[in-house]
Motif scaffolding. Structure first.
Motif, short mmCIF file in Angstrom:
data_model
loop_
_atom_site.label_atom_id
_atom_site.label_comp_id
_atom_site.label_asym_id
_atom_site.label_seq_id
_atom_site.Cartn_x
_atom_site.Cartn_y
_atom_site.Cartn_z
N GLU A 1 0.87 -1.24 0.10
CA GLU A 1 -0.08 -0.02 0.02
C GLU A 1 0.88 1.44 0.06
N LYS A 2 0.60 2.06 -0.71
CA LYS A 2 1.15 3.42 -0.92
C LYS A 2 0.19 4.48 -0.89
N GLY A 3 0.74 5.64 -0.94
CA GLY A 3 0.00 6.89 -0.93
C GLY A 3 -1.32 7.18 -0.43
N PHE A 4 -2.43 7.25 -1.47
CA PHE A 4 -3.73 7.42 -1.36
C PHE A 4 -4.36 6.09 -0.74
N GLU A 5 -3.97 5.03 -1.30
CA GLU A 5 -4.66 3.83 -0.93
C GLU A 5 -4.36 3.63 0.62
N LYS A 6 -3.20 4.00 1.00
CA LYS A 6 -2.84 3.71 2.49
C LYS A 6 -3.60 4.56 3.56
N LYS A 7 -3.80 5.68 2.92
CA LYS A 7 -4.76 6.69 3.44
C LYS A 7 -5.86 6.28 3.67
N PHE A 8 -6.71 6.13 2.42
CA PHE A 8 -7.84 5.46 2.30
C PHE A 8 -8.17 4.34 3.41
N ASN A 9 -7.23 3.31 3.42
CA ASN A 9 -7.41 2.23 4.54
C ASN A 9 -7.35 2.65 5.69
N LEU A 10 -6.64 3.64 6.23
CA LEU A 10 -6.53 4.01 7.53
C LEU A 10 -7.98 4.79 7.70
N ALA A 11 -8.45 5.56 7.01
CA ALA A 11 -9.70 6.35 7.29
C ALA A 11 -10.73 5.14 7.21
N ARG A 12 -10.76 3.90 6.25
CA ARG A 12 -11.55 3.07 6.46
C ARG A 12 -11.61 2.55 7.99
N GLY A 13 -10.49 2.44 8.44
CA GLY A 13 -10.39 1.72 9.76
C GLY A 13 -11.08 2.64 10.90
N VAL A 14 -10.86 3.97 10.80
CA VAL A 14 -11.42 4.89 11.75
C VAL A 14 -13.06 4.84 11.79
N LEU A 15 -13.61 4.74 10.37
CA LEU A 15 -15.04 4.50 10.06
C LEU A 15 -15.36 2.99 10.64
N GLN A 16 -14.86 2.04 10.38
CA GLN A 16 -15.15 0.62 10.79
C GLN A 16 -15.25 0.85 12.41
N ARG A 17 -14.26 1.34 13.31
CA ARG A 17 -14.08 1.46 14.69
C ARG A 17 -15.49 2.39 15.19
N PHE A 18 -15.89 3.44 14.34
CA PHE A 18 -17.10 3.94 14.75
C PHE A 18 -18.19 3.30 14.82
N ILE A 19 -18.45 2.38 13.98
CA ILE A 19 -19.67 1.60 13.94
C ILE A 19 -19.57 0.17 14.88
N CYS A 20 -18.38 0.02 15.14
CA CYS A 20 -18.30 -1.08 16.11
C CYS A 20 -18.14 -0.89 17.44
N GLU A 21 -17.74 0.31 17.76
CA GLU A 21 -17.55 0.45 19.26
C GLU A 21 -18.94 1.09 19.62
N GLY A 22 -19.57 1.97 18.74
CA GLY A 22 -20.77 2.21 19.08
C GLY A 22 -21.02 3.60 20.42
N HIS A 23 -22.07 4.15 20.12
CA HIS A 23 -22.04 5.39 21.16
C HIS A 23 -23.46 5.58 21.71
N LYS A 24 -23.75 6.38 22.71
CA LYS A 24 -24.92 6.52 23.27
C LYS A 24 -26.16 6.69 22.23
N ASP A 25 -25.84 7.25 20.96
CA ASP A 25 -26.95 7.67 19.97
C ASP A 25 -26.87 6.47 18.81
N PHE A 26 -25.63 5.74 18.82
CA PHE A 26 -25.59 4.77 18.08
C PHE A 26 -24.88 3.44 18.61
N PRO A 27 -25.73 2.50 18.94
CA PRO A 27 -25.22 1.38 19.25
C PRO A 27 -24.13 0.61 18.38
N ALA A 28 -23.39 -0.05 19.29
CA ALA A 28 -22.30 -0.96 18.18
C ALA A 28 -23.31 -1.98 17.47
N LEU A 29 -22.75 -2.19 16.14
CA LEU A 29 -23.55 -3.06 15.35
C LEU A 29 -23.48 -4.50 15.91
#
Length: 156
Positions: A1-29
């Motif tokens: 992975e180089k450049g943009f692809e690496k950055k995109f996969n890091l960003a995707r990981g942030v989004l994935q954590r958001f839906i896996c960890e859940g929040h008071k207004d967004f339960p974990a899936l």
């Protein structure tokens, strides 16, 4: 992975954590294996003509916009959806001309604005809608800023 692809996969990981960890207004899936191994987003770039047509067809608005989202789940935010370890989340369509214009307007790189629009579209896929109420707009803005900060901290 180089450049943009690496950055995109890091960003995707942030989004994935958001839906896996859940929040008071967004339960974990809830998944059948209790972990989300893969998150698939369909992201397309288009011109303003295509965006106007999509916006007209799906929202009855005869103008361009920066991003449109088409979720595959109706009740994702409520926590009622049962998903598998791989989640196909939905479609995010970004207007390339609007993205470039906003990058200049907000004094960020086109790549930075791309990640901002992906985050905004992602939150719509999760069930957030800033057009529903002021409270909903504030909630979506809170998550958007938090996620974007986390993405920027990782990739810049």
């Amino acid at each position: 992975e180089k450049g943009f692809e690496k950055k995109f996969n890091l960003a995707r990981g942030v989004l994935q954590r958001f839906i896996c960890e859940g929040h008071k207004d967004f339960p974990a899936l809830k998944t059948t294996e209790n972990s989300l191994e893969s998150l698939f987003l369909h992201i397309s770039l288009c011109d303003d003509e295509q965006m106007i047509e999509l916006n007209r067809t799906h929202r009855n608005k005869d103008k361009t916009t920066d991003v449109l989202s088409f979720p595959l789940y109706d009740e994702l935010r409520s926590g009622k959806e049962m998903i598998f370890s791989e989640l196909e989340f939905g479609d995010i369509i970004i207007s390339l001309p609007v993205m470039k214009k906003q990058a200049v307007e907000f004094n960020v790189s086109p790549e930075g604005e791309f990640f901002h629009l992906v985050t905004h579209g992602f939150l719509h896929l999760c069930g957030y809608d800033h057009e529903l109420s002021e409270k909903e707009e504030e909630l979506m803005e809170y998550h958007e800023q938090r996620i974007i900060k986390e993405i920027y901290d990782l990739i810049y």
